[in-house]
Design an enzyme around this catalytic site. Structure first.
Site, short mmCIF file in Angstrom:
data_model
loop_
_atom_site.label_atom_id
_atom_site.label_comp_id
_atom_site.label_asym_id
_atom_site.label_seq_id
_atom_site.Cartn_x
_atom_site.Cartn_y
_atom_site.Cartn_z
N ASP A 293 0.85 -1.19 0.00
CA ASP A 293 0.00 0.00 0.00
C ASP A 293 0.88 1.24 0.00
OD1 ASP A 293 -2.12 -1.72 0.10
OD2 ASP A 293 -2.48 -1.49 2.23
N THR B 205 -1.62 -5.63 -4.36
CA THR B 205 -1.63 -4.25 -4.85
C THR B 205 -3.02 -3.64 -4.74
OG1 THR B 205 -2.10 -4.99 -7.12
CG2 THR B 205 0.23 -4.75 -6.49
N LYS C 201 -11.35 -6.11 -4.50
CA LYS C 201 -12.59 -6.33 -3.75
C LYS C 201 -13.81 -5.99 -4.59
CE LYS C 201 -10.64 -5.53 0.88
NZ LYS C 201 -9.32 -4.97 0.53
N GLY D 238 -17.28 -5.65 -5.89
CA GLY D 238 -18.50 -5.71 -5.09
C GLY D 238 -19.66 -5.05 -5.78
N ASP D 239 -20.14 -5.65 -6.88
CA ASP D 239 -21.24 -5.06 -7.63
C ASP D 239 -21.97 -6.18 -8.36
OD1 ASP D 239 -22.86 -3.10 -9.00
OD2 ASP D 239 -21.21 -1.68 -8.75
N GLY E 131 -23.13 -8.66 -11.40
CA GLY E 131 -22.25 -9.48 -12.22
C GLY E 131 -21.69 -8.79 -13.45
N ASN E 132 -22.54 -8.12 -14.22
CA ASN E 132 -22.07 -7.48 -15.45
C ASN E 132 -21.02 -6.41 -15.16
OD1 ASN E 132 -22.44 -7.00 -18.44
ND2 ASN E 132 -22.92 -4.96 -17.66
N THR E 133 -21.24 -5.66 -14.09
CA THR E 133 -20.30 -4.59 -13.74
C THR E 133 -18.94 -5.14 -13.34
OG1 THR E 133 -22.10 -3.12 -13.04
CG2 THR E 133 -19.90 -2.63 -12.21
#
Length: 376
Positions: A42, A65, A101, A103-104, A106-108
């Site tokens: 980080d 990363t 991570k 977190g939306d 499926g298509n996105t």
């Protein structure tokens, strides 16, 4: 209740039995380097990221990363930051884990993974997903990785040649047909005007036109050829002795548990993560978690655990404190020996040290010792 067999199995043994190709490679890498350390890099800019990866690379098996927090990230596919990280990964022997991570819906997440400026799938061996939106996000990422892999067996190499301009009233029999078999597509462009090439007049007084023949030739090359196997490594760059190239398969870690105080990932959520992993064993490598989640006999998921810290050197009895921002810390001995982690994730414990290499080795040694004592 007896501990799950994986807790007492060596990494080399698990490399022979696990089904995911990238997991098998990672277990072999861990055994070869005597390391179960992941660096959470980080840092704020690309230059520092590359510097840290090069310094700490020999001690780690995974580099984590966050590309979107790195100022100056170069998105150029062949020579940018991702490509340069891949070069260092090959040089030192580690995998790249982009802690996106997802977190939306499926298509996105599929588009975030494979498209856009970053094209994460091209340079990151591993990504992770926050499964709060549901299992569909895991399914979509798995499908995206499978489609990407299907396109890899062959690459199309295109070359363009432009023939010498000629007069259209010349005898067609004078044309060289020797390359006709190689021509996949050809386009003929008429050039108006005199561009320095003499134009003959026909018998009826009309000027002949100039035609340039442009040939586009496409050649299909195996993506497994030595040319691609070198990837972006320059001449002279060598793999770690005894280490083969990593497989082209991509892998997913499901964020099943967190080390931050007050997080909302309850037992029901964690169990749903385990079920999703079992449904996609060809893509899901394991979890980011605080404990081992293997419970069924054929479970062999890998567990990467953040929140790892050692007391200052020569102060082994010092109490570990949080960072004041919700992070809670534990030692490698507890995370690996008691909680069942396979890889510990360390960030500031190494990054804030005056000597990065020395501190990385200190963490590597402690984590490896905890593992060897666990499987003894």
């Amino acid at each position: 209740m007896a501990p799950h067999p994986t807790l007492k199995s060596t990494y080399s043994t698990r490399a022979e039995t696990v089904t995911h190709p990238l997991s098998a490679y990672l277990y072999k890498l861990m055994d070869l380097k005597a390391s179960n350390l992941c660096l959470s890099a980080d840092v704020a800019n690309a230059r520092e990221l590359l510097h840290v990866a090069d310094k700490v690379g020999p001690s780690i098996v995974v580099l984590k990363t966050h590309y979107d927090m790195v100022a100056g990230w170069d998105f150029t596919p062949e020579t940018g930051t991702g490509a340069r990280l891949a070069k260092l990964a090959r040089k030192h022997g580690f995998l790249i884990f982009e802690d996106r991570k997802f977190g939306d819906i499926g298509n996105t997440v599929e588009l975030q993974y494979t498209q856009g400026a970053a094209r994460i799938i091209e340079w990151a061996h591993i990504v992770n997903v926050n499964m709060v939106p549901g299992k569909a996000s895991v399914t979509s990422l798995a499908n995206a990785a499978a489609k990407w892999l299907e396109r890899l067996p062959y690459e199309v190499k295109t070359s363009v040649t432009v023939g010498t301009p000629r007069n259209t009233d010349e005898d067609d029999d004078d044309e060289d047909d020797g390359n006709a078999g190689e021509m996949e597509r050809s386009h003929t462009f008429g050039l108006n005007g005199n561009n320095g090439v003499p134009i003959k007049e026909s018998s009826d007084g009309r000027k002949g036109s100039i035609v340039s023949v442009t040939t586009v030739t496409q050649q299909y090359e195996s993506a497994h050829s030595p040319r691609l196997t070198k990837t972006i490594a320059e001449e002279g760059d060598m793999l770690l002795a005894g280490l083969e190239e990593p497989p082209l398969n991509r892998g997913l870690l499901i964020l099943a548990q967190m080390s931050s105080a007050g997080n909302f990932m309850n037992a029901e959520y964690t169990q749903a993560c385990v079920e999703a992993a079992r449904e996609h064993k060809d893509f899901v490598m394991g979890f980011v978690s605080q404990e081992a989640l293997n419970s069924q006999p054929d479970d062999d998921f890998i567990h990467m655990t953040p929140g790892c810290q050692l007391p200052p050197e020569h102060e082994e009895d010092a109490e570990l404190r949080g960072d004041g921002k919700g992070q809670q810390y534990n030692t490698p001995e507890k995370l690996i020996g008691v909680c069942g982690a396979d890889i510990v994730i360390v960030g500031r414990g190494i990054l804030k040290a005056g000597d990065l290499q020395h501190e990385a080795e200190r963490y590597r040694s402690a984590a490896w010792k905890a593992y060897t004592e666990r499987v003894r």
